[in-house]
Scaffold this motif. Sequence first.
Motif, short mmCIF file in Angstrom:
data_model
loop_
_atom_site.label_atom_id
_atom_site.label_comp_id
_atom_site.label_asym_id
_atom_site.label_seq_id
_atom_site.Cartn_x
_atom_site.Cartn_y
_atom_site.Cartn_z
N THR A 50 2.44 -3.71 43.57
CA THR A 50 3.74 -3.04 43.67
C THR A 50 3.57 -1.52 43.63
O THR A 50 4.20 -0.79 44.42
N ASN A 51 2.73 -1.05 42.72
CA ASN A 51 2.49 0.40 42.65
C ASN A 51 1.86 0.91 43.94
O ASN A 51 2.17 2.01 44.41
N HIS A 52 0.94 0.12 44.48
CA HIS A 52 0.30 0.53 45.74
C HIS A 52 1.32 0.62 46.88
O HIS A 52 1.30 1.55 47.70
N ILE A 53 2.24 -0.35 46.93
CA ILE A 53 3.29 -0.33 47.96
C ILE A 53 4.19 0.89 47.80
O ILE A 53 4.55 1.56 48.79
N GLU A 54 4.56 1.23 46.56
CA GLU A 54 5.40 2.41 46.32
C GLU A 54 4.68 3.68 46.74
O GLU A 54 5.28 4.60 47.30
N THR A 55 3.40 3.74 46.50
CA THR A 55 2.61 4.90 46.92
C THR A 55 2.60 5.04 48.43
O THR A 55 2.76 6.13 48.99
N LEU A 56 2.43 3.92 49.12
CA LEU A 56 2.45 3.94 50.59
C LEU A 56 3.81 4.39 51.11
O LEU A 56 3.91 5.13 52.11
N LYS A 57 4.89 3.95 50.45
CA LYS A 57 6.24 4.36 50.88
C LYS A 57 6.43 5.86 50.74
O LYS A 57 6.98 6.52 51.61
N ARG A 58 5.96 6.42 49.60
CA ARG A 58 6.08 7.87 49.40
C ARG A 58 5.28 8.64 50.44
O ARG A 58 5.74 9.64 50.99
N GLN A 59 4.07 8.16 50.73
CA GLN A 59 3.25 8.82 51.74
C GLN A 59 3.91 8.76 53.11
O GLN A 59 3.88 9.73 53.88
N MET A 60 4.53 7.63 53.44
CA MET A 60 5.22 7.49 54.73
C MET A 60 6.41 8.44 54.81
O MET A 60 6.66 9.07 55.84
N ALA A 61 7.17 8.58 53.72
CA ALA A 61 8.32 9.49 53.69
C ALA A 61 7.86 10.93 53.87
O ALA A 61 8.48 11.71 54.60
#
Length: 438
Positions: A50-61
């Motif tokens: 879950t933390n990894h997914i949130e990190t990817l979302k922030r990087q995409m934004a």
Amino acid sequence: MKKTKSFRGHSRSGIHLIGALALAYGGVASGADQPPTDVEALRKQVIEQTNHIETLKRQMAETDAKLAEIQKALGKEALSKTRGAGASPSRDSQPIEIAQAPQSAQTTPAAKSDTVGEPPAQRERVQQIAQIFEQPGVLTPKGTFNIEPGLTYGYSSSNRVSLVGYTIIPALLIGLIDIREVKRNTVTANLTARYGVTNRFELEARLPYVRRWDSVTSRPLAIGAGQEGLFNSDGSGVGDFEASARYQLNDGGADKPYYIGSLRFKSRTGTDPFEVLNEGTTSTRLSNGLQKELPTGSGFYTIQPGLTMLYPADPAVFFGSINYQYNFTRSNVTLNTTEGPVKLGDVEPGGVFGINFGMGLAINERSSFSLGYDFASVGTTKVNGRTPPLSVRTTLGTMLVGYSHQIDKTTSLNVSVGVGVTADSPDVALTVRMPMNL
């Protein structure tokens, strides 16, 4: 024998079962992607994923935000290049060197890259706007110096019937009937310089040289003249010097309008219409109102605020402006005539309300054409606080079409033609401009 066969069958089934269990156990033991059997380990793995997914979302934004900034910067850069490319709309393009856009102006840019990995500069498409109005739309980039030589030819003709006399009974006139046909030719050479103080602020200076010549054909019918009389006059010299400032009020962008405020000042460096020699001043003279020498200036100081709007909608750019020209009153004006100086007193020219609009369409990456309409309403002139009997409001309307072609990265060619649609407008005006970025 039967027991032996049964034992062998069970033995074979047991062997297969043991082999399957061994393979399954080996897969669990050696496979890194198999979920662990421990509940806490599973929970920990879910939290990490879950933390990894949130990190990817922030990087995409963050990546999307950077991409939007790059596209916006490319759009502004393309817009700022339009004046040199031909501004606009403008100006301007040219804001847009829409230059004039519409430049000439005045042009609104759009930079697109549809292929992943391909540099945007290779796919950039700059919309050019052929400048058809005097005021360009797109501003000169910061630190850029722009020189624009131009040449304008105008032709107008009119017929006038003057009645000088009085009527004793209906349809019977005692006096003179003067029929005149006036043909006027004007050639104006302009040298315009623009400098981008910032990406939003631009200064402009313009110096014209005017060459005029008029031909007046008249025939006083009421005195039995057997042939027409021809009166020729001309004039040439420096016209009225102009200085302008333009400021882009908002950021604008694709499918968002640009707003540019402007302020123009016109001097009195040209030949004054009151100081040139006028032939006759009394109403009994048939040649009343004819000038032996034609002026090259208006004779009044002028200030003109205005607002220009540019709306890019690929592949077209829509543009328009509204302005008001205020002419300062002159005191103690004296008219130079063949019968001596005549004191007129205070002369207050009427204000001029103007509005224009049009559309620029890109043909390809280097060429475009524009269509537009220019409207102006000229107020009445007052002398010593009173409106003379012959002073009326004048309406000017002109249809314009222009073409722009980018010769190279720094030079473009703009050609425009205007056709008058009202009686007081010039019949035709042909303008050629060549903006160059230094």
